[in-house]
Enzyme design. Structure first.
Site, PDB file in Angstrom:
ATOM      1  N   ASP A 261      -9.793  -8.631  38.672  1.00 38.47           N
ATOM      2  CA  ASP A 261     -10.757  -9.561  38.101  1.00 38.47           C
ATOM      3  C   ASP A 261     -10.732  -9.348  36.598  1.00 38.47           C
ATOM      4  O   ASP A 261      -9.956  -8.528  36.104  1.00 38.47           O
ATOM      5  CB  ASP A 261     -12.165  -9.358  38.698  1.00 38.47           C
ATOM      6  CG  ASP A 261     -12.940 -10.667  38.797  1.00 38.47           C
ATOM      7  OD1 ASP A 261     -13.117 -11.316  37.749  1.00 38.47           O
ATOM      8  OD2 ASP A 261     -13.339 -11.050  39.909  1.00 38.47           O
TER       9      ASP A 261
ATOM     10  N   HIS B 136     -10.352 -15.708  36.420  1.00 38.62           N
ATOM     11  CA  HIS B 136     -10.695 -14.276  36.557  1.00 38.62           C
ATOM     12  C   HIS B 136      -9.480 -13.389  36.273  1.00 38.62           C
ATOM     13  O   HIS B 136      -9.260 -12.396  36.959  1.00 38.62           O
ATOM     14  CB  HIS B 136     -11.261 -13.987  37.961  1.00 38.62           C
ATOM     15  CG  HIS B 136     -12.612 -14.601  38.171  1.00 38.62           C
ATOM     16  ND1 HIS B 136     -13.747 -14.165  37.527  1.00 38.62           N
ATOM     17  CD2 HIS B 136     -13.007 -15.637  38.957  1.00 38.62           C
ATOM     18  CE1 HIS B 136     -14.787 -14.900  37.898  1.00 38.62           C
ATOM     19  NE2 HIS B 136     -14.370 -15.805  38.764  1.00 38.62           N
TER      20      HIS B 136
ATOM     21  N   ASP C 288     -11.558 -19.204  42.798  1.00 37.72           N
ATOM     22  CA  ASP C 288     -12.949 -19.529  42.482  1.00 37.72           C
ATOM     23  C   ASP C 288     -13.159 -19.695  40.977  1.00 37.72           C
ATOM     24  O   ASP C 288     -12.425 -19.144  40.171  1.00 37.72           O
ATOM     25  CB  ASP C 288     -13.886 -18.430  43.005  1.00 37.72           C
ATOM     26  CG  ASP C 288     -13.550 -17.058  42.423  1.00 37.72           C
ATOM     27  OD1 ASP C 288     -12.347 -16.753  42.286  1.00 37.72           O
ATOM     28  OD2 ASP C 288     -14.470 -16.298  42.091  1.00 37.72           O
ATOM     29  N   GLU C 289     -14.173 -20.464  40.650  1.00 38.81           N
ATOM     30  CA  GLU C 289     -14.738 -20.538  39.299  1.00 38.81           C
ATOM     31  C   GLU C 289     -13.677 -20.705  38.209  1.00 38.81           C
ATOM     32  O   GLU C 289     -13.681 -19.975  37.210  1.00 38.81           O
ATOM     33  CB  GLU C 289     -15.561 -19.268  39.017  1.00 38.81           C
ATOM     34  CG  GLU C 289     -16.715 -19.091  39.984  1.00 38.81           C
ATOM     35  CD  GLU C 289     -17.516 -17.817  39.753  1.00 38.81           C
ATOM     36  OE1 GLU C 289     -18.757 -17.894  39.766  1.00 38.81           O
ATOM     37  OE2 GLU C 289     -16.919 -16.731  39.571  1.00 38.81           O
TER      38      GLU C 289
ATOM     39  N   TRP D 269     -18.463 -19.568  50.185  1.00 40.55           N
ATOM     40  CA  TRP D 269     -19.390 -18.611  49.563  1.00 40.55           C
ATOM     41  C   TRP D 269     -20.485 -19.249  48.739  1.00 40.55           C
ATOM     42  O   TRP D 269     -21.533 -18.652  48.529  1.00 40.55           O
ATOM     43  CB  TRP D 269     -18.617 -17.649  48.646  1.00 40.55           C
ATOM     44  CG  TRP D 269     -18.165 -18.273  47.345  1.00 40.55           C
ATOM     45  CD1 TRP D 269     -17.041 -19.020  47.155  1.00 40.55           C
ATOM     46  CD2 TRP D 269     -18.832 -18.240  46.075  1.00 40.55           C
ATOM     47  NE1 TRP D 269     -16.958 -19.442  45.848  1.00 40.55           N
ATOM     48  CE2 TRP D 269     -18.051 -18.973  45.151  1.00 40.55           C
ATOM     49  CE3 TRP D 269     -20.012 -17.654  45.616  1.00 40.55           C
ATOM     50  CZ2 TRP D 269     -18.407 -19.141  43.808  1.00 40.55           C
ATOM     51  CZ3 TRP D 269     -20.364 -17.823  44.274  1.00 40.55           C
ATOM     52  CH2 TRP D 269     -19.568 -18.557  43.380  1.00 40.55           C
TER      53      TRP D 269
ATOM     54  N   TYR E 255     -24.232 -11.986  50.304  1.00 36.08           N
ATOM     55  CA  TYR E 255     -23.951 -11.414  48.979  1.00 36.08           C
ATOM     56  C   TYR E 255     -24.784 -10.140  48.843  1.00 36.08           C
ATOM     57  O   TYR E 255     -25.929 -10.157  48.391  1.00 36.08           O
ATOM     58  CB  TYR E 255     -24.188 -12.451  47.874  1.00 36.08           C
ATOM     59  CG  TYR E 255     -22.887 -13.155  47.521  1.00 36.08           C
ATOM     60  CD1 TYR E 255     -22.067 -13.660  48.538  1.00 36.08           C
ATOM     61  CD2 TYR E 255     -22.436 -13.277  46.209  1.00 36.08           C
ATOM     62  CE1 TYR E 255     -20.853 -14.262  48.243  1.00 36.08           C
ATOM     63  CE2 TYR E 255     -21.220 -13.887  45.907  1.00 36.08           C
ATOM     64  CZ  TYR E 255     -20.441 -14.373  46.925  1.00 36.08           C
ATOM     65  OH  TYR E 255     -19.236 -14.967  46.646  1.00 36.08           O
ATOM     66  N   PHE E 256     -24.176  -9.048  49.258  1.00 35.08           N
ATOM     67  CA  PHE E 256     -24.908  -7.785  49.365  1.00 35.08           C
ATOM     68  C   PHE E 256     -25.183  -7.134  48.011  1.00 35.08           C
ATOM     69  O   PHE E 256     -25.859  -6.114  47.943  1.00 35.08           O
ATOM     70  CB  PHE E 256     -24.130  -6.803  50.267  1.00 35.08           C
ATOM     71  CG  PHE E 256     -24.007  -7.234  51.706  1.00 35.08           C
ATOM     72  CD1 PHE E 256     -24.723  -8.299  52.222  1.00 35.08           C
ATOM     73  CD2 PHE E 256     -23.170  -6.541  52.576  1.00 35.08           C
ATOM     74  CE1 PHE E 256     -24.602  -8.686  53.550  1.00 35.08           C
ATOM     75  CE2 PHE E 256     -23.044  -6.903  53.909  1.00 35.08           C
ATOM     76  CZ  PHE E 256     -23.757  -7.988  54.400  1.00 35.08           C
ATOM     77  N   ASP E 257     -24.644  -7.720  46.946  1.00 34.69           N
ATOM     78  CA  ASP E 257     -24.945  -7.192  45.608  1.00 34.69           C
ATOM     79  C   ASP E 257     -26.299  -7.669  45.098  1.00 34.69           C
ATOM     80  O   ASP E 257     -26.823  -7.135  44.127  1.00 34.69           O
ATOM     81  CB  ASP E 257     -23.844  -7.599  44.619  1.00 34.69           C
ATOM     82  CG  ASP E 257     -23.560  -9.106  44.626  1.00 34.69           C
ATOM     83  OD1 ASP E 257     -23.522  -9.705  45.726  1.00 34.69           O
ATOM     84  OD2 ASP E 257     -23.382  -9.673  43.537  1.00 34.69           O
TER      85      ASP E 257
ATOM     86  N   TRP F  58     -19.944  -7.284  45.636  1.00 33.94           N
ATOM     87  CA  TRP F  58     -19.555  -7.451  44.223  1.00 33.94           C
ATOM     88  C   TRP F  58     -20.198  -6.312  43.445  1.00 33.94           C
ATOM     89  O   TRP F  58     -21.324  -5.892  43.746  1.00 33.94           O
ATOM     90  CB  TRP F  58     -20.045  -8.807  43.704  1.00 33.94           C
ATOM     91  CG  TRP F  58     -19.434  -9.954  44.441  1.00 33.94           C
ATOM     92  CD1 TRP F  58     -20.030 -10.739  45.380  1.00 33.94           C
ATOM     93  CD2 TRP F  58     -18.089 -10.433  44.315  1.00 33.94           C
ATOM     94  NE1 TRP F  58     -19.136 -11.677  45.845  1.00 33.94           N
ATOM     95  CE2 TRP F  58     -17.946 -11.515  45.209  1.00 33.94           C
ATOM     96  CE3 TRP F  58     -17.001 -10.060  43.541  1.00 33.94           C
ATOM     97  CZ2 TRP F  58     -16.751 -12.221  45.346  1.00 33.94           C
ATOM     98  CZ3 TRP F  58     -15.809 -10.751  43.666  1.00 33.94           C
ATOM     99  CH2 TRP F  58     -15.696 -11.830  44.561  1.00 33.94           C
TER     100      TRP F  58
END
Ligand code: ACM
Ligand code: ZN
Length: 517
Positions: free
Chosen positions: A148, A219, A292-293, A363, A390-392, A427
């Site tokens: 990333d 990224h 993504d993004e 996601w 999203y566990f962050d 993340w």
């Protein structure tokens, strides 16, 4: 009292207990059994090979004088043993297995957990520890986010600067998304190809497939720090230590999350060179190519990108991304691999996806009509709904129940064979160390495991919490720093607001400090 997580497909409890004496007779070799039992020829704890049982499933019959497991594969036998281990609370010294009859198999074939090691590098020991936890919860897919903007973590022999330069950054943003503060300590680390092989084989022994993610075309700032010519407009840059938010705005410094130039053929030499080594290292049929993004700004201004758009009759920069993805998809398919990408990739209308076989990982926090249409027309999909997986995120924002109660149908997805399964995402922008990692992951991993494994109609949050309480002594014994319920369930609204505010700006570790275990 039945204490299994994930809940088995069927369970019937009988009178009495079987007392486990530490000896097992098995049709399988089971090299990982050490510490739990000894294999011998003469035992009343028996594992039989039975081809009629599904590959990851098992049958377990416990009587007072005999315990019998039936499985068709080693992993099925191991999963049965993980169940026995829980049933008798083995790790805290228990040896009494309640008499019961279990017929078990997973709901989904993809039961995944992702770990982002770009934003923070945790290293081999932490990864192996997590693979062991996954094994205990019957999770079988480890999605390893290895590249990333803030760090490139996998050795690629053809491009040594990816790790020589791209795996080190000079500082790290601290204090939440809207903070401009940095901690000016270097952060670095990467996996050599030998390390990768070691992890892949450690995982395979536990029935876990490692799916690497090399995130293209955006990224890629850490790659560009080593190879600036990958960008449309090359410039010398360092690996950024910020994650977005105020810092780039204040510094007027937008050298992160820039896209690769899709117009230069040399970009494809690079991407294919990286994928060649990645495909050699990972036995997984799936290779994650991100997607993504991706900002389109540089593509709009780049003569090479615009030339490709014109020459190929593409309508716009979204289709340029589709054209880029198509080349990666074909390349991987020729190698016998199945590409997986984040759900942004199907927004490009020209995506070449014969047979709907590219796996899409859904996601985005907002519902995506393209993703839903794709899934409901037979497209292969992994579900990582932001609000649930999203566990962050703080528990104050996404409580444990939002993971546990996840139902694909609530998000417009009807489940059939093309829905491969579910995956939790770790993340690590705000996860600097193992303590915060454990807090973010546990007990969400248990909730995820139950969504992934157990029949949806049998799930019940109150009963899950009862079984989770029975598991807590084991988690403590294994030194797993889980989140107590208070921070997710019993926080008052003012405290939740404070945690969420601090997560954005101030102290993203506040929840860890408030946790009482
Ligand atoms: C993502 O969270 N950008 C996949
Ligand atoms: Zn370009």
């Amino acid at each position: 009292m039945m204490n299994l997580i994930p809940l088995p497909k069927t369970y019937a409890e009988n009178e009495g207990v079987y007392t486990f004496g530490g000896k097992i007779k098995s049709d399988f070799e089971l090299p990982l059994i050490n510490g739990f039992a000894e294999l011998c020829n003469d035992a009343d704890f028996v594992i039989k090979k039975d081809e009629s049982v599904s590959r990851e499933g098992y049958k377990l019959t416990v009587n007072t004088d005999k315990l019998v497991i039936k499985a068709s594969s080693e992993i099925g036998a191991y999963y049965a043993l993980q169940s026995v281990r829980r049933l008798c609370s083995f790790d805290t010294g228990g040896r009494e297995v309640p008499c019961c009859e279990i017929d078990d198999e997973p709901r989904f074939k993809w039961r995944g957990l992702q770990l982002d090691e770009s934003r923070h590098f945790f290293g081999k020991d932490t990864v192996k520890r997590y693979l062991d936890f996954m094994f205990a919860e019957k999770l079988n897919t480890f999605h390893w986010h290895l590249t990333d903007d803030q760090g490139w973590r996998i050795e690629i022999k053809k491009y040594p600067l990816l790790t020589e330069i791209g795996s080190k950054r000079a500082y790290t943003q601290v204090g939440g998304w809207e903070s401009a503060k940095t901690e000016n300590e270097p952060h670095f680390g990467f996996y050599t190809q030998e390390d990768i092989k070691e992890i892949v084989s450690f995982a395979a022994e536990r029935g876990i497939t490692v799916v690497p993610e090399i995130d293209f075309p955006a990224h890629c700032a850490s790659a560009m720090a080593g190879y600036p010519e990958l960008a449309c407009f090359p410039k010398e840059t360092e690996v950024p230590g910020y994650f977005g938010g105020l810092i780039p705005q204040r510094r007027f410094d937008f050298r992160w999350n820039r896209t690769l130039c899709c117009g230069k053929e040399s970009t494809f030499d690079f991407v294919f060179g990286v994928l060649d080594e990645v495909c050699e290292l990972f036995s997984s049929k799936y290779i994650h190519i991100g997607g993504d993004e991706a900002p389109t700004g540089e593509w709009k201004r780049c003569a090479e990108c615009q030339r490709v758009i014109k020459e190929n009759g593409l309508k716009n920069e979204d289709e340029l991304q589709g054209w880029f993805e198509n080349r990666l998809i074909s390349y991987l398919k020729e190698k016998g691999k199945t590409p997986i990408g984040w759900n942004e990739i199907i927004r490009s209308k020209n995506l070449n996806n014969e047979g709907n076989s590219v796996v899409v990982q859904y996601w985005t926090p907002k519902r995506d009509k393209f993703a839903e249409a794709y899934a409901n027309s037979g497209g292969a999909m992994v579900l990582s709904n932001h609000q649930s997986f999203y566990f962050d995120m703080p528990y104050a924002m996404y409580p444990l129940s939002s993971t546990y109660n996840y139902k694909p149908s609530d998000y417009g997805i009807s489940v059939s064979d093309n829905i491969l399964g579910v995956e939790g995402e770790l993340w690590s922008e705000w996860i600097p160390d193992r303590e915060k990692l454990d807090l973010s992951a546990f007990p969400r991993i248990q909730a995820l495991a139950e969504v992934a494994w157990s029949p949806e109609e049998k799930r019940d949050f109150a009963d899950f919490k009862r079984r989770l309480d029975l598991l807590k002594p084991t988690l403590k014994k294994l030194e797993i720093g889980y989140a107590e319920d208070e921070i997710s369930l019993n926080s008052d609204e003012a405290q939740k607001r404070l945690i969420n505010k601090k997560f954005r700006r101030g102290d993203p570790l506040l929840e860890l400090k408030l946790n009482k275990n």
